[in-house]
Design an enzyme around this catalytic site. Structure first.
Site, PDB file in Angstrom:
ATOM      1  N   CYS A  11       3.119   4.806 -29.348  1.00 28.02           N
ATOM      2  CA  CYS A  11       4.579   4.627 -29.389  1.00 28.02           C
ATOM      3  C   CYS A  11       5.243   5.575 -28.397  1.00 28.02           C
ATOM      4  O   CYS A  11       5.083   6.797 -28.494  1.00 28.02           O
ATOM      5  CB  CYS A  11       5.083   4.878 -30.806  1.00 28.02           C
ATOM      6  SG  CYS A  11       6.866   5.049 -30.939  1.00 28.02           S
ATOM      7  N   ASP A 390       9.644   0.513  12.957  1.00 21.09           N
ATOM      8  CA  ASP A 390       9.256   1.073  14.241  1.00 21.09           C
ATOM      9  C   ASP A 390       8.532  -0.052  14.995  1.00 21.09           C
ATOM     10  O   ASP A 390       7.926  -0.923  14.361  1.00 21.09           O
ATOM     11  CB  ASP A 390       8.312   2.261  14.017  1.00 21.09           C
ATOM     12  CG  ASP A 390       7.734   2.774  15.320  1.00 21.09           C
ATOM     13  OD1 ASP A 390       8.503   2.989  16.272  1.00 21.09           O
ATOM     14  OD2 ASP A 390       6.494   2.935  15.383  1.00 21.09           O
TER      15      ASP A 390
END
Length: 696
Positions: A11, A390
């Site tokens: 949990c 680039d």
């Protein structure tokens, strides 16, 4: 900091609460429970016995080294839990069947036994929390159970206990599935190496490898760490690193990566990096770390849950008190409604809406050779609208290539160009030699090779002097109109000119450019289909070259003649307009990668790429970027739908209190249903969609 593996951590909300308890211990301020990877990071000064008691209060425990489970083994604890739920269900069924034939005390005893078996952990934690005035889901469930039994709702109270136990089990099962998927990914790491020391072959753990060690890697075995082949030739499967299934041919002198698999023959490899410094080790470490980074969505949900549960308790109190006090309602029925509201307050499904999806997304990408350094970056990738690239080495191969050849004297032109460039290591020379090789012309040896500053070279081939270089090397000739037009055409197309001539005429010329990657046009098309609105190329090249590349690839925009600091400025401009990612090689583009909302590097295991960017494509191309974006968008969609679904089901359940229709059954089923649906939907991310298959 010491690190421990934990079992029984099912949990997310409970894990957060236990972490807060541990942090209150002396020296425990920096303690962390890593829910996604089921680990505990603990300062060494903290009393481990006290930590174990805190974990035990929630059914969790530290796994000792000798008890470490494999990724395929489920902890025994979970098998026991399934049996307990089954026994509870059988007792509940027996009580239902015998409620008309058995004495009332016997039926109640069966209900209580079923409740105790499936809900004892919740009840114990809830009672402890009540005395501490700590209101968690266990507190809510305990109050609801006590309340249900106090008004004689034995059947519904027992069903709530069983369904809540099943709900917790399913939570743990879903998270364990995501963890197992990640664990299977991490198991690609080699365990042993066959090292040659003192002329003897010896198997040792990879942790004992030293730089310079010679290791033997037989067919089908994993290469233990990064190194260089000193003997042998084979094809190597680098899927663990790059996600590429096609093997790569390797021979003496080639570099190999740890975790790669030798397909055939035996390789002798000289180790160049300790395993912990190898590319694979860094990748696996970053993947593990990536699981635990909290995304903005997760942080918001965790913060929301802190206020949500107390708010639900206030609403439950109002439901219990307001109708009977002010509207003439029945105390018993509205008390029952209030108990149901308490159960609706369970925040577990809400907290679970994000982590399983995030871990599944990171795992899926890692399988494809895409290293995402955290859930935050995964979420951000799904929001990107602009990608800046680039040019050199990213959209292009970063190596000169003959794009066009204009030949006046075919055989002589290639013979002369090949003879002069044969022994040169200049990048342009390599491009020329690749073109000459395709012409199938025999290449002679050049003599008296002399460099002409700023122009090229001159040499004697077959007794005749020839000239090779740029336009300046032709200055001794009177060029006719046709040759001049061809030169201007090549220059206009932004090609680098390499011409060959003798004392009287031009033999031909090459137009050389950086070769566009074959996948780049298709890549840009796929990115646009994936929802990327703007694709921009940033380059230091001149305008004509940039324009030509942008047109060929299909980019929406470009910026040419940029220095590194100007690239950064351009990225800043783009980020103001929309969420922007920068794609580069991780070295020259580091400032721009850091400035963008998201930095993406092409790596194939290079240290600089792994360290620089937020996301690393471990291949030497961008082909898998659209898949990464598709997966991240899918993760974001699923997280949003999980949150809306969870809150929607709870809101519907709460609205049922207005006409008095909310029951304990509906309340627990609304939460359980949300947990099951959220878990299953999140786990679908691990399954490849048809669209993702097409991209890959």
């Amino acid at each position: 900091m010491a690190e421990y593996r934990i079992e029984g951590l099912s949990c997310a909300n409970c894990a957060r609460e236990m972490e807060e308890e541990i942090q209150k211990l002396p020296h425990g301020k920096d303690a962390k429970i890593l829910f996604n990877s089921s680990k505990l990071s603990l300062p060494e000064e903290v009393d481990l016995a006290k930590v174990e008691r805190i974990l035990a209060s929630d059914g969790a425990a530290i796994i000792k080294d000798s008890q470490q489970p494999s990724s395929t083994d489920r902890p025994r604890k979970e098998i026991d839990w399934r049996i307990l739920i089954l026994i509870s269900a059988l007792l509940f069924t027996a009580a239902l069947i015998g409620q008309d034939s058995l004495p009332s005390p016997a039926v109640i005893a069966l209900y209580l036994a079923a409740t105790a078996i499936s809900g004892y952990r919740t009840f114990i934690k809830g009672i402890k929390n009540l005395f501490r005035f700590k209101f968690t889901i266990d507190t809510l469930m305990t109050v609801a159970l006590i309340g249900a039994f106090s008004i004689g709702e034995w059947r519904e109270g027992t069903m709530v206990a069983i369904l809540f136990g099943l709900n917790e089990y399913l939570e743990g099962l879903g998270m364990e599935k995501a963890r197992s998927s990640m664990a299977a990914l991490l198991e690609v790491a080699p365990k042993e190496a066959l090292v040659i020391r003192g002329g003897q072959e010896k198997k040792i753990p990879i942790s004992e490898l030293r730089i310079g060690d010679a290791v033997l890697v037989k067919a089908g075995e994993k290469i233990p760490s990064d190194g260089r082949i000193t003997h042998g030739k084979s094809s190597v499967n680098e899927a663990a690193l790059t996600g590429e299934s096609m093997p790569v041919e390797k021979e003496k002198g080639d570099f190999v990566y740890g975790g790669s698999i030798n397909n055939e023959g035996t390789l002798k490899v000289e180790i160049t990096k300790l395993y912990q410094d190898s590319s694979l080790a860094k990748i696996l470490h970053l993947v593990e770390e990536a699981q635990e980074t909290k995304t903005p969505t997760e942080l918001f949900i965790n913060q929301f849950a802190k206020y949500y549960t107390p708010a639900i308790m206030v609403i439950a109190a109002l439901v219990m008190l307001v109708p009977p006090l002010f509207l003439g309602g029945d105390w018993s029925s509205w008390f029952y409604q209030g108990l149901a509201v308490l159960i609706v307050g369970c925040p577990c499904a809400l907290i679970l809406s994000s982590p399983i999806a995030i871990v599944s997304g990171i795992t899926r990408n890692a399988r494809n050779g895409i290293l995402v350094k955290g859930g935050t970056h995964l979420e951000q990738l799904g929001r990107i609208e602009t990608i800046a690239f680039d040019k050199t080495g990213t959209l292009t191969k970063g190596a000169p290539h003959v794009e066009r050849a204009i030949v006046y004297e075919p055989e002589l032109f290639y013979q002369v160009a090949g003879a002069i460039e044969k022994h040169s290591s200049h990048p342009l020379a390599k491009a020329v030699m690749e073109e000459v090789a395709q012409s199938n012309v025999s290449v002679a040896e050049a003599e008296e090779i002399q460099s002409v500053a700023g122009q090229g070279v001159t040499a004697i081939v077959g007794g005749t002097r020839y000239y090779l270089g740029n336009e300046g090397i032709l200055s001794h000739l009177q060029l006719d109109a046709g040759v001049k037009a061809d030169i201007e055409a090549l220059k206009h197309s932004a090609y680098t000119l390499v011409a060959a001539a003798d004392d009287h005429r031009v033999l031909g010329m090459f137009g050389i450019a950086d070769q566009i990657r074959s996948e780049s046009p298709q890549l840009i098309k796929q990115l646009q289909e994936a929802g990327i609105k703007q694709t921009v190329m940033l380059t230091g090249d001149h305008e004509k070259t940039a324009e030509k590349v942008a047109q060929k690839i299909g980019l929406t925009d470009y910026a040419a003649g940029l220095l590194p600091d100007e690239k950064v400025q351009k990225i800043k401009e783009l980020t103001k307009q929309s969420a922007t990612a920068m794609v580069g090689d991780g070295i020259n583009d580091a400032p721009a990668l850091a400035t963008a909302d998201l930095g993406i590097a092409i790596g194939k295991g290079t240290d600089s790429a792994i360290e620089t960017a937020d996301i690393v494509l471990m291949q030497d191309h961008l082909g898998r970027l659209p898949a990464a974006i598709a997966i991240s968008k899918r993760v974001n969609r699923i997280i949003k739908s999980n949150i809306l679904l969870t809150l929607g089901l709870k809101l519907i359940a709460l609205l049922l209190t207005i006409p008095g229709w909310l029951t304990l059954w509906i309340a627990i089923l609304s939460d359980m249903g949300a947990t099951i649906i959220v878990t299953l939907i999140s786990l679908t991310i691990l399954v490849e969609t048809k669209k993702e298959k097409e991209i890959l």
